[in-house]
Design an enzyme around this catalytic site. Structure first.
Site, short mmCIF file in Angstrom:
data_model
loop_
_atom_site.label_atom_id
_atom_site.label_comp_id
_atom_site.label_asym_id
_atom_site.label_seq_id
_atom_site.Cartn_x
_atom_site.Cartn_y
_atom_site.Cartn_z
N LYS A 13 0.83 -1.21 0.00
CA LYS A 13 0.00 0.00 0.00
C LYS A 13 0.87 1.26 0.00
O LYS A 13 0.65 2.17 -0.80
CB LYS A 13 -0.93 0.02 1.24
CG LYS A 13 -1.89 -1.15 1.31
CD LYS A 13 -2.81 -1.05 2.51
CE LYS A 13 -2.12 -1.17 3.84
NZ LYS A 13 -1.45 -2.46 4.07
N ARG A 88 -9.38 0.88 9.25
CA ARG A 88 -8.97 -0.50 9.53
C ARG A 88 -10.04 -1.25 10.30
O ARG A 88 -9.86 -2.44 10.58
CB ARG A 88 -7.68 -0.49 10.34
CG ARG A 88 -6.41 -0.72 9.52
CD ARG A 88 -5.25 -0.65 10.46
NE ARG A 88 -4.09 -1.34 10.05
CZ ARG A 88 -2.99 -0.75 9.54
NH1 ARG A 88 -2.98 0.54 9.31
NH2 ARG A 88 -1.93 -1.46 9.28
N ARG A 122 11.24 -5.94 4.75
CA ARG A 122 11.07 -4.48 4.58
C ARG A 122 12.09 -3.73 5.45
O ARG A 122 12.32 -4.08 6.60
CB ARG A 122 9.64 -4.09 5.03
CG ARG A 122 9.45 -2.58 5.13
CD ARG A 122 7.99 -2.18 5.16
NE ARG A 122 7.19 -2.84 6.18
CZ ARG A 122 5.86 -2.79 6.22
NH1 ARG A 122 5.19 -2.12 5.31
NH2 ARG A 122 5.20 -3.42 7.18
N ARG A 152 11.39 -2.34 11.25
CA ARG A 152 10.38 -1.88 12.22
C ARG A 152 10.18 -2.94 13.31
O ARG A 152 10.15 -4.12 13.01
CB ARG A 152 9.05 -1.65 11.50
CG ARG A 152 8.92 -0.28 10.86
CD ARG A 152 7.75 -0.18 9.92
NE ARG A 152 6.48 -0.68 10.43
CZ ARG A 152 5.33 -0.64 9.76
NH1 ARG A 152 5.29 -0.09 8.55
NH2 ARG A 152 4.22 -1.12 10.27
N ARG A 163 -0.50 -9.30 13.74
CA ARG A 163 -1.03 -8.28 12.81
C ARG A 163 -1.88 -8.93 11.72
O ARG A 163 -2.89 -8.36 11.30
CB ARG A 163 0.12 -7.47 12.21
CG ARG A 163 0.75 -6.54 13.24
CD ARG A 163 2.05 -5.95 12.74
NE ARG A 163 1.88 -5.04 11.62
CZ ARG A 163 2.83 -4.77 10.74
NH1 ARG A 163 4.02 -5.32 10.84
NH2 ARG A 163 2.60 -3.93 9.76
P1 ADP Z 1 2.21 -1.85 3.21
O1 ADP Z 1 2.23 -0.34 3.15
O2 ADP Z 1 0.98 -2.44 2.56
O3 ADP Z 1 2.43 -2.39 4.60
P2 ADP Z 1 4.76 -1.66 1.78
O4 ADP Z 1 4.45 -0.76 0.64
O5 ADP Z 1 5.55 -1.08 2.91
O6 ADP Z 1 3.41 -2.39 2.32
O7 ADP Z 1 5.51 -2.95 1.17
C1 ADP Z 1 5.96 -4.01 2.01
C2 ADP Z 1 7.30 -4.52 1.48
O8 ADP Z 1 7.08 -5.16 0.22
C3 ADP Z 1 8.33 -3.42 1.24
O9 ADP Z 1 9.61 -3.91 1.59
C4 ADP Z 1 8.23 -3.15 -0.26
O10 ADP Z 1 9.48 -2.70 -0.79
C5 ADP Z 1 7.84 -4.51 -0.81
N1 ADP Z 1 6.95 -4.43 -1.98
C6 ADP Z 1 5.94 -3.55 -2.19
N2 ADP Z 1 5.31 -3.79 -3.36
C7 ADP Z 1 5.93 -4.88 -3.90
C8 ADP Z 1 5.76 -5.64 -5.12
N3 ADP Z 1 4.80 -5.32 -6.01
N4 ADP Z 1 6.57 -6.69 -5.34
C9 ADP Z 1 7.54 -7.02 -4.44
N5 ADP Z 1 7.77 -6.35 -3.29
C10 ADP Z 1 6.98 -5.29 -3.01
P1 AMP Z 2 1.06 0.52 9.21
O1 AMP Z 2 2.22 1.44 9.07
O2 AMP Z 2 -0.12 0.94 8.39
O3 AMP Z 2 1.44 -0.92 9.01
O4 AMP Z 2 0.56 0.65 10.73
C1 AMP Z 2 1.41 0.29 11.81
C2 AMP Z 2 0.57 0.13 13.07
O5 AMP Z 2 -0.03 1.39 13.42
C3 AMP Z 2 -0.60 -0.85 12.98
O6 AMP Z 2 -0.21 -2.21 13.17
C4 AMP Z 2 -1.51 -0.32 14.10
O7 AMP Z 2 -1.03 -0.72 15.38
C5 AMP Z 2 -1.33 1.19 13.98
N1 AMP Z 2 -2.34 1.77 13.07
C6 AMP Z 2 -2.12 2.37 11.87
N2 AMP Z 2 -3.27 2.77 11.32
C7 AMP Z 2 -4.26 2.38 12.16
C8 AMP Z 2 -5.67 2.47 12.14
N3 AMP Z 2 -6.32 3.02 11.11
N4 AMP Z 2 -6.37 1.97 13.20
C9 AMP Z 2 -5.73 1.42 14.24
N5 AMP Z 2 -4.40 1.29 14.33
C10 AMP Z 2 -3.66 1.77 13.30
#
Ligand code: ADP
Ligand code: AMP
Length: 209
Positions: A13, A88, A122, A152, A163
């Site tokens: 995302k 969420r 990541r 993270r 999660r």
């Molecule tokens: P989210 O925001 O949904 O938690 P991220 O955008 O941070 O996900 O992506 C999670 C991990 O997957 C990151 O390390 C990113 O570089 C990698 N990633 C994102 N999109 C792709 C893709 N299409 N193919 C392979 N790896 C990806």
């Molecule tokens: P993310 O960066 O989106 O993966 O979010 C990291 C963490 O932040 C999540 O696992 C939750 O603990 C908290 N968080 C982010 N967005 C929300 C939301 N909309 N509602 C509740 N918790 C959230």
């Protein structure tokens, strides 16, 4: 253009949101990024949120809803925005739709079997928040700002399991919620980043023409 990105943690995302926001010139609002900033500065919200985030749980609805409503009321959101990581829960969606109805809820979809690898590989820049993956980026500093990259705390395997469970139980029902509202679009994210991005653009360009 009011967009919401749905999908499990690690689906891609944030990666897609960066690109979409640059192309369509709308602000990228990541509630996770806002919370990580609050934790970094040890604000009251940050300290409270940390207790939930470190365990892989959702921060309570009242806190998140207030925080997000405040953000989307700011002037830069007047012509639209992209919400990444919000809503969420169904309560969060109801609160959002009551003040600012969504045009497109885009489900960034990836098979569960791929998620763990994406999350555990990541790496995030401590300074600017840029996101990388160890499979395609091997340096330990950010190519954009030179900042240090880190894993993270909530991306460690023991927290990821919680999660994913939280996603299944509390967030996945939003797919039904937005489907009923007739604004759900699913994009296959099990493809290279550029291909996924092109599919999102095709969807949005088709709708905006
Ligand atoms: P989210 O925001 O949904 O938690 P991220 O955008 O941070 O996900 O992506 C999670 C991990 O997957 C990151 O390390 C990113 O570089 C990698 N990633 C994102 N999109 C792709 C893709 N299409 N193919 C392979 N790896 C990806
Ligand atoms: P993310 O960066 O989106 O993966 O979010 C990291 C963490 O932040 C999540 O696992 C939750 O603990 C908290 N968080 C982010 N967005 C929300 C939301 N909309 N509602 C509740 N918790 C959230």
């Amino acid at each position: 253009m009011k967009l919401v990105f749905l999908g499990p943690p690690g689906a891609g995302k944030g990666t897609q949101a960066e690109k979409v926001c640059e192309r369509y010139r709308i602000p990228h609002i990541s509630t996770g990024d806002i919370l990580r900033h609050e934790m970094k500065i040890s604000s009251e919200l940050g300290v409270e949120a940390k207790g939930y985030i470190d365990k892989g749980l959702l921060v309570p609805d009242d806190l998140i809803i207030e925080m997000t409503k405040k953000r989307i009321a700011q002037e830069d959101c007047a012509a639209g925005y992209l919400l990444d990581g919000f809503p969420r829960t169904v309560s969060q969606a109801e609160a959002l739709e009551a003040v600012s109805p969504t045009d497109y809820a885009i489900n960034i979809d990836v098979p569960t079997s791929k998620i763990i690898k994406r999350i555990c590989g990541r790496r995030v820049c401590k300074a600017c928040g840029a996101v990388y993956h160890i499979s395609s980026y091997t340096a330990d500093t950010c190519e954009k700002c030179g900042g240090e990259l880190y894993l993270r705390d909530d991306d460690k395997p023991e927290t990821v399991e919680t999660r994913l469970k939280v996603y299944e139980e509390q967030t996945k029902p939003l797919l039904g919620y937005y489907d009923k509202a007739d604004c759900l679009y699913t994009i296959d994210s099990d493809r290279p980043v550029e291909e996924v991005f092109q599919s999102i653009c095709t969807l949005l360009d088709g709708k905006t023409e």
